[in-house]
Write a protein that holds these residues in place. Sequence first.
Motif, PDB file in Angstrom:
ATOM      1  N   ARG A   1      -8.262  12.625  -7.247  1.00 47.64           N
ATOM      2  CA  ARG A   1      -7.484  11.937  -5.863  1.00 47.64           C
ATOM      3  C   ARG A   1      -6.026  11.689  -6.355  1.00 47.64           C
ATOM      4  O   ARG A   1      -5.718  11.515  -7.377  1.00 47.64           O
ATOM      5  N   VAL A   2      -5.135  11.677  -5.454  1.00 45.86           N
ATOM      6  CA  VAL A   2      -3.815  11.491  -5.764  1.00 45.86           C
ATOM      7  C   VAL A   2      -3.125  10.341  -4.665  1.00 45.86           C
ATOM      8  O   VAL A   2      -3.066  10.513  -3.507  1.00 45.86           O
ATOM      9  N   GLN A   3      -2.700   9.368  -5.481  1.00 44.83           N
ATOM     10  CA  GLN A   3      -2.116   8.233  -4.420  1.00 44.83           C
ATOM     11  C   GLN A   3      -0.673   8.062  -5.117  1.00 44.83           C
ATOM     12  O   GLN A   3      -0.609   7.603  -6.362  1.00 44.83           O
ATOM     13  N   THR A   4       0.467   8.063  -4.294  1.00 42.91           N
ATOM     14  CA  THR A   4       1.654   7.906  -4.590  1.00 42.91           C
ATOM     15  C   THR A   4       2.115   6.832  -4.458  1.00 42.91           C
ATOM     16  O   THR A   4       1.886   5.977  -3.270  1.00 42.91           O
ATOM     17  N   TRP A   5       3.171   6.252  -5.317  1.00 42.72           N
ATOM     18  CA  TRP A   5       3.939   4.972  -5.233  1.00 42.72           C
ATOM     19  C   TRP A   5       5.318   5.256  -5.339  1.00 42.72           C
ATOM     20  O   TRP A   5       5.743   6.113  -5.998  1.00 42.72           O
ATOM     21  N   THR A   6       6.097   4.052  -4.920  1.00 38.96           N
ATOM     22  CA  THR A   6       6.012   3.156  -3.581  1.00 38.96           C
ATOM     23  C   THR A   6       6.804   3.812  -2.512  1.00 38.96           C
ATOM     24  O   THR A   6       7.878   4.011  -2.742  1.00 38.96           O
ATOM     25  N   VAL A   7       5.926   4.153  -1.353  1.00 46.01           N
ATOM     26  CA  VAL A   7       6.586   4.712  -0.260  1.00 46.01           C
ATOM     27  C   VAL A   7       6.848   3.676   0.799  1.00 46.01           C
ATOM     28  O   VAL A   7       5.958   2.976   1.320  1.00 46.01           O
ATOM     29  N   ASN A   8       8.029   3.412   1.303  1.00 47.11           N
ATOM     30  CA  ASN A   8       8.609   2.496   2.058  1.00 47.11           C
ATOM     31  C   ASN A   8       9.264   2.839   3.079  1.00 47.11           C
ATOM     32  O   ASN A   8       9.762   2.035   4.045  1.00 47.11           O
ATOM     33  N   ASP A   9       9.105   4.257   3.618  1.00 46.15           N
ATOM     34  CA  ASP A   9       9.733   4.438   4.863  1.00 46.15           C
ATOM     35  C   ASP A   9       8.996   5.645   5.575  1.00 46.15           C
ATOM     36  O   ASP A   9       8.407   6.410   4.864  1.00 46.15           O
ATOM     37  N   GLY A  10       9.035   6.037   6.761  1.00 47.49           N
ATOM     38  CA  GLY A  10       8.488   7.017   7.445  1.00 47.49           C
ATOM     39  C   GLY A  10       8.775   8.293   7.085  1.00 47.49           C
ATOM     40  O   GLY A  10       7.669   8.971   6.811  1.00 47.49           O
ATOM     41  N   PRO A  11      10.102   8.654   6.966  1.00 44.28           N
ATOM     42  CA  PRO A  11      10.228  10.034   6.540  1.00 44.28           C
ATOM     43  C   PRO A  11       9.499  10.455   5.271  1.00 44.28           C
ATOM     44  O   PRO A  11       9.243  11.552   4.845  1.00 44.28           O
ATOM     45  N   THR A  12       9.503   9.491   4.247  1.00 43.59           N
ATOM     46  CA  THR A  12       8.777   9.866   3.073  1.00 43.59           C
ATOM     47  C   THR A  12       7.309   9.824   2.779  1.00 43.59           C
ATOM     48  O   THR A  12       6.925  10.767   2.399  1.00 43.59           O
ATOM     49  N   ALA A  13       6.859   9.001   3.947  1.00 43.55           N
ATOM     50  CA  ALA A  13       5.539   9.181   4.052  1.00 43.55           C
ATOM     51  C   ALA A  13       5.210  10.470   4.655  1.00 43.55           C
ATOM     52  O   ALA A  13       4.191  11.003   4.293  1.00 43.55           O
ATOM     53  N   GLU A  14       5.960  10.891   5.753  1.00 43.50           N
ATOM     54  CA  GLU A  14       5.351  12.241   6.186  1.00 43.50           C
ATOM     55  C   GLU A  14       5.940  13.396   5.233  1.00 43.50           C
ATOM     56  O   GLU A  14       4.931  14.332   5.126  1.00 43.50           O
ATOM     57  N   ARG A  15       6.990  13.222   4.086  1.00 44.17           N
ATOM     58  CA  ARG A  15       7.118  14.474   3.404  1.00 44.17           C
ATOM     59  C   ARG A  15       5.777  14.525   2.248  1.00 44.17           C
ATOM     60  O   ARG A  15       5.430  15.392   2.064  1.00 44.17           O
ATOM     61  N   VAL A  16       5.485  13.353   1.933  1.00 47.84           N
ATOM     62  CA  VAL A  16       4.340  13.340   0.835  1.00 47.84           C
ATOM     63  C   VAL A  16       2.842  13.521   1.458  1.00 47.84           C
ATOM     64  O   VAL A  16       1.962  14.172   1.014  1.00 47.84           O
ATOM     65  N   THR A  17       2.890  13.083   2.788  1.00 48.80           N
ATOM     66  CA  THR A  17       1.713  13.799   3.502  1.00 48.80           C
ATOM     67  C   THR A  17       1.553  15.407   3.682  1.00 48.80           C
ATOM     68  O   THR A  17       0.515  15.844   3.208  1.00 48.80           O
ATOM     69  N   GLY A  18       2.714  15.887   3.739  1.00 43.17           N
ATOM     70  CA  GLY A  18       2.789  17.219   3.761  1.00 43.17           C
ATOM     71  C   GLY A  18       2.551  17.882   2.472  1.00 43.17           C
ATOM     72  O   GLY A  18       2.093  19.043   2.288  1.00 43.17           O
TER      73      GLY A  18
END
Length: 312
Positions: free
Chosen positions: A274-291
Amino acid sequence: MPHTSATDWVHWLLGLAVVWAVPTLGPATDGGTAPAGPATAGAVAPVAPAAPLDGPAIVAHRGASGGAPENTLAAADAAAELGAVWVETDVQRTADGELILLHDTTLGRTTDVEEVFPDRAPWNVSDFTAEEIARLDAGSWFGEEFAGEAVPTLADFLDRLAANGQRLLLEMKEPELYPGIEEEILDVLADEGWLREARPGDRLVVQSFDAASVRTVHELAPDVATGFIGNPAVADIAEHAAFADQINPRVSELTADYVAELQSVDGPHGEPVRVQTWTVNDGPTAERVTGLGVDGVITNHPELIREALEAR
């Protein structure tokens, strides 16, 4: 409770048929409402079924540290209020052997140690006893409303997460400074009931930047889920997957190809890394890494990440 070795505890406790609600090594979900009331002493309360989330799990970094002082009980509670089931925190050891939660190896940034002990520079965690650290204010630096917030012990933090129905991503901070801390952590986790897992990682993952320390945890307690923090070369992924269920890279170093390479290898329990990434603190970045296909997002602001992912 009498002291028992980590190995003995693991062999006994993992034989119990306790089934937790949401596995972390399966599909990523988050959210939901924690069960009401405190957990029974020595046992971890099951997590309520998580509300569906179309995207990666959300992990509150040092608790909900965007709105409360990091690595405190207040930060764990703030994460619970925001619906963050998973909480990440950092563990170190005091001069007299107590396991406490703090990110930095010195006490100056997040406590009033320089006022309380002005002649003890450089204020290393390992130079202070648990009683001395208990005298410190770990909240006022963040906001007056948190004045008097204490540096929690690992045992106290585990109790609070259990009462909140939360899960733990536990980072061993600079373990090379604390020889033997891996077994000590496992002993506390066992004493507090956190090794009663029917399957690895349902409730707990132990991680570190130090590969040797992660390997030690895996060797001492093979059924405990583990994570390596970093970006190993593609050629080294299989070597890390022999002892790490998760490989958790910095967000700035992620690509879709790299995530796919990580997830193409099975970890020590026979499931894809599994891959959990850090540290994501804004919506656009969250959407990008989800992609990019990550399994988890570690964030100081779980509410912002959830809002962004739900709005997609």
